[in-house]
Scaffold this active site. Structure first.
Site, PDB file in Angstrom:
ATOM      1  CB  ALA A 251      -0.935  -0.015   1.206  1.00 22.19           C
ATOM      2  N   GLY A 255       3.849   7.519  -1.232  1.00 21.77           N
ATOM      3  CA  GLY A 255       5.219   7.250  -1.636  1.00 21.77           C
ATOM      4  C   GLY A 255       6.287   7.553  -0.617  1.00 21.77           C
ATOM      5  N   GLY A 256       5.919   7.971   0.581  1.00 20.05           N
ATOM      6  CA  GLY A 256       6.927   8.292   1.590  1.00 20.05           C
ATOM      7  C   GLY A 256       7.762   7.085   1.971  1.00 20.05           C
ATOM      8  CE  LYS A 257       4.049   3.333   4.668  1.00 16.89           C
ATOM      9  NZ  LYS A 257       3.398   4.625   4.989  1.00 16.89           N
ATOM     10  CD  GLU A 275      -2.763   3.191  -3.073  1.00 14.84           C
ATOM     11  OE1 GLU A 275      -3.960   3.211  -2.750  1.00 14.84           O
ATOM     12  OE2 GLU A 275      -1.822   3.010  -2.256  1.00 14.84           O
ATOM     13  CG  ASP A 302      -7.723  -6.523  -3.906  1.00 21.28           C
ATOM     14  OD1 ASP A 302      -7.019  -6.385  -2.881  1.00 21.28           O
ATOM     15  OD2 ASP A 302      -8.912  -6.885  -3.856  1.00 21.28           O
ATOM     16  CG  ASP A 321       1.314   1.761   6.627  1.00 23.85           C
ATOM     17  OD1 ASP A 321       0.883   1.410   7.740  1.00 23.85           O
ATOM     18  OD2 ASP A 321       1.368   2.942   6.258  1.00 23.85           O
ATOM     19  CB  CYS A 378      -2.106   4.885  11.326  1.00 20.40           C
ATOM     20  SG  CYS A 378      -3.416   4.806  10.092  1.00 20.40           S
TER      21      CYS A 378
END
Length: 540
Positions: A251, A255-257, A275, A302, A321, A378
């Protein structure tokens, strides 16, 4: 004689001048100055005495007010009666009174035996606290009760208040293009007030305030840094990617990770950035290009279908994540307070189980440098974290290993009446009121073999009591989501295994058909005469 006498007089006068340190005799002007100084000193003393008297009066007033408050609020806090609560409900909420009552109930529950009202049960205080917290902070009662099951009463209030405050703005240095020291110097010159994020990160910076838009500087446009929450550093650090590996971010948006993984891999190997939502692919692609990442492949599948696309046992590491309820980032989305219910939590947990099993199936246990899966959310609920990992332990040959993070609280290996695998203590939890970052959960799994375990009915396999929505849209109650777990196992089996099972069942059915006892001719003729042929057929 007269001349000599005048000389003596003048010589006698010289010592008088020496007595005043070779100065002139005191004049009338000097005495006037001393008098004025004394008058000024007297004025200062008067003002000082006036100020001291004013302070004494203020202190006396404060003491009197304190004594009055003590008299109005005795140590024996009394819960409001039903009539008083009904009267309160007819009027606008008195926030000051609610805040005072919340503090008093927390104080009583912290020392219940000594401070409780005679004849009042703990449940009565808790119910009133849930109602007051829900009304004061805007939560639904389910979330408040969930927090009370996880934390002490005083800590629940701290958590809720921390959710009302935004977390610090953080950015991650892109080591593919610059160093943190150089980036910090450039941003400071632009009027940005910042500090290193912490000893646990070598690339993070915390921004306190800025005279320029932090997301529109030339350095940002050039890809020298990424605006990223501190908590999203953690799963990548736990994954610990190595150079020249094949890694999947299930996921990936925004794009940070993914870009952090690429920086640690120094643009070697392959990163599959997947994604599901089409609307988020644009930001993912833009950030990957801006940060100078050249070893990534963007996909739009998916996550549950990725084993069919990338293949089983084909990757070195997988980062999941997972999508979650967002109970750790309430400060970003206040709708979570009132809209999340037990059904939403269990829907998320069911999807998370599917994704985690798919992630494990794609990792190769024989990888020389990898064989790891990092699962993060999270959310701070147990049903979405420890319960999901515990489920994976019972369905696949994996084990929980240390995350490699030096801080954070240990995960639950027991929650209320439920018991999880002891190794879940190696997982890590992060809270807004403790670590000043988003609520987060991180678990790292090591795949021991590529075989799939046969589920065993053990206490360690227990899940959180829940209600789930079945395929027909009906809500079913149950302590364990048995039907959904069976569906997960069925979906993850291969076609060859399922076809083989069908053949075995067909053979057993044929054998049973061959052993079936048919009625004799005498029984049939007898039944025809009596008209009871159906009973003979049913009996056989």
């Amino acid at each position: 004689m007269h001349g000599f006498g005048s000389a003596d007089d003048s010589s006698d006068a010289e010592p008088l001048r020496d007595d005043f340190i070779e100065g002139d005799l005191p004049s009338d002007d000097d005495s006037d100055e001393r008098d004025s100084d004394e008058e000024e000193e007297l004025d200062i003393e008067k003002k000082s005495r006036i100020l001291d008297a004013a302070k004494e009066r203020e202190q006396e007033d404060a003491d009197a007010e304190l004594q009055l408050n003590i008299q109005e609020e005795p140590d024996d806090f009394i819960l409001p009666t039903a009539e008083e609560l009904e009267q309160e409900g007819k009027q606008p909420p008195d926030l000051q009174n609610l805040k005072r009552r919340i503090k008093e109930i927390v104080r009583v529950l912290s020392n219940f035996k000594a401070l409780r009202q005679e004849g009042t049960m703990r449940k009565d205080y808790v119910n009133q606290l849930v109602a007051d917290l829900s009304l004061y902070y805007g939560y639904n009662e389910y979330l408040i009760q969930t927090f009370l099951e996880m934390f002490p009463v005083a800590e629940v209030v701290e958590l809720i208040e921390a959710n009302e405050i935004s977390r610090p703005t953080c950015l991650r240095t892109n080591t593919l293009k610059t160093r943190r020291r150089d980036l910090a110097g450039v941003l400071i010159n632009r009027g940005v007030n910042l500090d290193p994020l912490g000893k646990w990160s070598k690339v993070g910076l915390t921004v306190y305030d800025s005279q320029v838009p932090i997301g529109a500087t030339p350095e940002y446009m050039a890809g020298h840094y990424m605006l990223q929450s501190a908590s999203s550093f953690l799963p990548v650090m736990a994954l610990a990617p190595q150079e020249k590996e094949r890694i999947l971010d299930m996921a990936a948006a925004p794009g940070g990770k993914t870009t952090y993984i690429a920086a640690l891999m120094k643009n070697t190997g392959i990163i599959y950035a997947n994604e599901l939502k089409n609307s988020r692919l644009k930001s993912l692609s833009a950030n990957i290009h801006r940060m100078g990442v050249t070893n990534s492949i963007i996909s739009n599948y998916d996550g549950k279908e990725l084993p069919k696309v990338l293949g089983l046992n084909s990757l070195d590491r997988v980062l999941l994540d997972a999508p979650c309820s967002g109970t750790g980032i309430i400060w970003k989305d206040e709708n979570v307070k009132s809209k999340k219910s037990v059904e939403d939590i269990m829907k998320c947990a069911f999807l998370q189980k599917q994704l985690l099993l798919a992630a494990i199936d794609m990792v190769d246990s024989g990888s020389k440098s990898g064989g790891y899966v990092v699962y993060s959310t999270c959310s701070i609920t147990v049903a979405e974290n420890e319960a999901v990992v515990n489920y994976a332990l019972s369905r696949r040959d994996v084990k929980v290993v240390p995350c490699g993070l030096d801080f954070g609280q240990h995960g639950f290996n027991r929650f209320r009446e439920h018991r999880f695998h002891p190794s879940l203590e190696k997982t890590r939890r992060f809270y807004p009121h403790v670590h000043n970052m988003d609520g987060f959960f991180v678990a790292k799994l090591k795949k021991m073999s590529n075989t799939k375990q046969i589920p065993k009915a053990t206490e360690a396999e227990e899940n959180i009591p829940n209600t789930v929505e079945d395929e027909d849209g009906e809500i079913n109650d149950g302590n364990i989501v048995t039907d959904q777990n069976e569906r997960l196992d069925t979906e993850t089996t291969t076609i060859s295994e399922s076809s083989k099972t069908k053949m075995i069942k067909a053979n057993k059915h044929d054998k049973r058909q061959g052993k079936r006892k048919h009625p004799s001719k005498e029984e049939i003729s007898k039944s025809r005469s009596t008209g009871n042929l159906n009973s003979v057929i049913l009996r056989c």
